[in-house]
Design a protein around this motif. Structure first.
Motif, mmCIF file in Angstrom:
data_model
loop_
_atom_site.group_PDB
_atom_site.id
_atom_site.type_symbol
_atom_site.label_atom_id
_atom_site.label_comp_id
_atom_site.label_asym_id
_atom_site.label_seq_id
_atom_site.Cartn_x
_atom_site.Cartn_y
_atom_site.Cartn_z
ATOM 1 N N PRO A 18 0.814 -1.224 0.000
ATOM 2 C CA PRO A 18 0.000 0.000 0.000
ATOM 3 C C PRO A 18 0.845 1.269 0.000
ATOM 4 N N LEU A 19 1.907 1.296 0.794
ATOM 5 C CA LEU A 19 2.778 2.475 0.835
ATOM 6 C C LEU A 19 3.495 2.656 -0.497
ATOM 7 N N PHE A 20 3.970 1.555 -1.100
ATOM 8 C CA PHE A 20 4.593 1.640 -2.420
ATOM 9 C C PHE A 20 3.617 2.226 -3.426
ATOM 10 N N GLY A 21 2.351 1.794 -3.351
ATOM 11 C CA GLY A 21 1.330 2.289 -4.258
ATOM 12 C C GLY A 21 1.123 3.788 -4.116
ATOM 13 N N VAL A 22 1.098 4.273 -2.879
ATOM 14 C CA VAL A 22 0.928 5.705 -2.617
ATOM 15 C C VAL A 22 2.144 6.490 -3.121
ATOM 16 N N LEU A 23 3.339 5.983 -2.844
ATOM 17 C CA LEU A 23 4.567 6.639 -3.294
ATOM 18 C C LEU A 23 4.602 6.758 -4.818
ATOM 19 N N THR A 41 0.051 11.885 4.062
ATOM 20 C CA THR A 41 -0.437 10.608 3.516
ATOM 21 C C THR A 41 0.587 9.501 3.727
ATOM 22 N N TYR A 42 1.858 9.798 3.419
ATOM 23 C CA TYR A 42 2.927 8.803 3.605
ATOM 24 C C TYR A 42 2.982 8.320 5.054
ATOM 25 N N ILE A 43 2.967 9.272 5.975
ATOM 26 C CA ILE A 43 3.086 8.929 7.398
ATOM 27 C C ILE A 43 1.882 8.124 7.865
ATOM 28 N N SER A 44 0.684 8.573 7.476
ATOM 29 C CA SER A 44 -0.546 7.891 7.897
ATOM 30 C C SER A 44 -0.607 6.460 7.359
ATOM 31 N N ILE A 45 -0.285 6.301 6.083
ATOM 32 C CA ILE A 45 -0.326 4.968 5.468
ATOM 33 C C ILE A 45 0.744 4.066 6.069
ATOM 34 N N ALA A 46 1.931 4.612 6.311
ATOM 35 C CA ALA A 46 3.018 3.816 6.907
ATOM 36 C C ALA A 46 2.628 3.325 8.295
ATOM 37 N N ILE A 47 2.023 4.205 9.079
ATOM 38 C CA ILE A 47 1.617 3.827 10.437
ATOM 39 C C ILE A 47 0.527 2.753 10.398
ATOM 40 N N THR A 49 -0.588 0.750 7.826
ATOM 41 C CA THR A 49 -0.409 -0.494 7.061
ATOM 42 C C THR A 49 0.883 -1.252 7.378
ATOM 43 N N ILE A 50 1.827 -0.592 8.052
ATOM 44 C CA ILE A 50 3.089 -1.275 8.373
ATOM 45 C C ILE A 50 3.307 -1.379 9.883
ATOM 46 N N ILE A 51 3.351 -0.243 10.549
ATOM 47 C CA ILE A 51 3.681 -0.245 11.978
ATOM 48 C C ILE A 51 2.606 -0.933 12.813
ATOM 49 N N VAL A 52 1.336 -0.571 12.597
ATOM 50 C CA VAL A 52 0.242 -1.193 13.365
ATOM 51 C C VAL A 52 0.180 -2.707 13.146
ATOM 52 N N PRO A 53 0.205 -3.199 11.882
ATOM 53 C CA PRO A 53 0.194 -4.656 11.687
ATOM 54 C C PRO A 53 1.391 -5.365 12.322
ATOM 55 N N LEU A 54 2.568 -4.732 12.292
ATOM 56 C CA LEU A 54 3.749 -5.345 12.921
ATOM 57 C C LEU A 54 3.562 -5.470 14.435
ATOM 58 N N LEU A 55 3.040 -4.424 15.049
ATOM 59 C CA LEU A 55 2.789 -4.461 16.493
ATOM 60 C C LEU A 55 1.742 -5.517 16.843
ATOM 61 N N THR A 90 -10.818 1.302 7.546
ATOM 62 C CA THR A 90 -10.608 2.567 8.248
ATOM 63 C C THR A 90 -9.946 3.596 7.336
ATOM 64 N N ILE A 91 -8.955 3.146 6.572
ATOM 65 C CA ILE A 91 -8.282 4.034 5.620
ATOM 66 C C ILE A 91 -9.274 4.553 4.583
ATOM 67 N N LEU A 92 -10.118 3.669 4.086
ATOM 68 C CA LEU A 92 -11.111 4.047 3.079
ATOM 69 C C LEU A 92 -12.140 5.034 3.618
ATOM 70 N N LEU A 93 -12.574 4.822 4.843
ATOM 71 C CA LEU A 93 -13.658 5.624 5.405
ATOM 72 C C LEU A 93 -13.190 6.927 6.050
ATOM 73 N N LYS A 94 -11.999 6.903 6.647
ATOM 74 C CA LYS A 94 -11.548 8.047 7.442
ATOM 75 C C LYS A 94 -10.424 8.871 6.800
ATOM 76 N N LEU A 95 -9.470 8.200 6.176
ATOM 77 C CA LEU A 95 -8.291 8.905 5.676
ATOM 78 C C LEU A 95 -8.441 9.404 4.243
ATOM 79 N N LEU A 96 -8.796 8.516 3.329
ATOM 80 C CA LEU A 96 -8.793 8.857 1.904
ATOM 81 C C LEU A 96 -9.796 9.930 1.503
ATOM 82 N N PRO A 97 -10.980 9.999 2.129
ATOM 83 C CA PRO A 97 -11.891 11.108 1.770
ATOM 84 C C PRO A 97 -11.278 12.484 1.990
ATOM 85 N N LYS A 98 -10.340 12.608 2.928
ATOM 86 C CA LYS A 98 -9.684 13.890 3.205
ATOM 87 C C LYS A 98 -8.631 14.227 2.148
#
Length: 201
Positions: A18-23, A41-47, A49-55, A90-98
């Protein structure tokens, strides 16, 4: 050679796609977006799709919901995939509309479809290569961007095809998947992205 193929699997891990796609979207898209919007966008997607799933994976492993981080068992994939489904929603409903970028919205809608398909297959004990799902979906999205903006993406597409070949080879070399599972993964990545084309191309 084992370290090389493990490195390929890590670099092109599904959670990175997902982050590669955004970049790549911001690199290709001729429409102007401010640096502030891009960075946010980069920071939000990284957190998300990457950091949260890893945790979450660390927590699941600690409480023995996962035997290993490879998640080699189809049944063990159910909970991580369900969590990833919620994150993508969550990304679809909260982040991307902005952000107001239809291309990214439908890219993530395709990701949602691929994740749902992988989840359903996991419930029925069918194991698809999620690595191939991720990179195949990314490749199809880039093809869509090339068509949408009528730009030459030959070199980028060639690099993605080579990367996909390395990913497939790494999964086979590491004995993580069979040929059939790789093919299922490719179809699962391509088809949802392809189905969204009618809405934004």
């Amino acid at each position: 050679m084992k370290w090389f193929f493990r490195s390929i699997s890590v670099v092109f891990h599904p959670i990175s796609m997902p982050l590669f796609g955004v970049l790549l979207f911001y690199r290709i898209c001729p429409i102007f977006y401010s640096t502030e919007i891009k960075n946010a966008t980069y920071i939000s997607i990284a957190i998300l799709t990457i950091i949260v799933p890893l945790l979450i994976a660390i927590i699941l492993k600690k409480f023995r919901f996962l035997a290993d981080y490879e998640i080699s068992n189809a049944r063990e994939r159910i909970l991580p995939l369900f969590i990833n489904l919620l994150i993508t929603a969550t990304i679809l409903l909260k982040l991307l509309p902005k952000i107001d970028a239809a291309e990214l919205y439908y890219f993530f809608l395709g990701i949602l479809g691929s994740t749902l398909a992988c989840l359903i297959m996991a419930i029925f004990k069918v194991k698809a290569s999620i690595h191939m799902t991720g990179i195949s979906g990314l490749m199809m999205f880039i093809i869509g961007l090339g068509i949408h903006y009528a730009i030459d993406i030959t070199l980028l597409l060639a690099l993605l095809i080579i990367a996909a070949g390395f990913v497939a080879s790494s999964r086979l070399y590491l004995k993580a998947h069979s040929n059939t599972e790789l093919i299922i993964g490719i179809i699962t990545g391509i088809l949802p992205q392809l189905l969204t084309f009618q809405y934004w191309l």
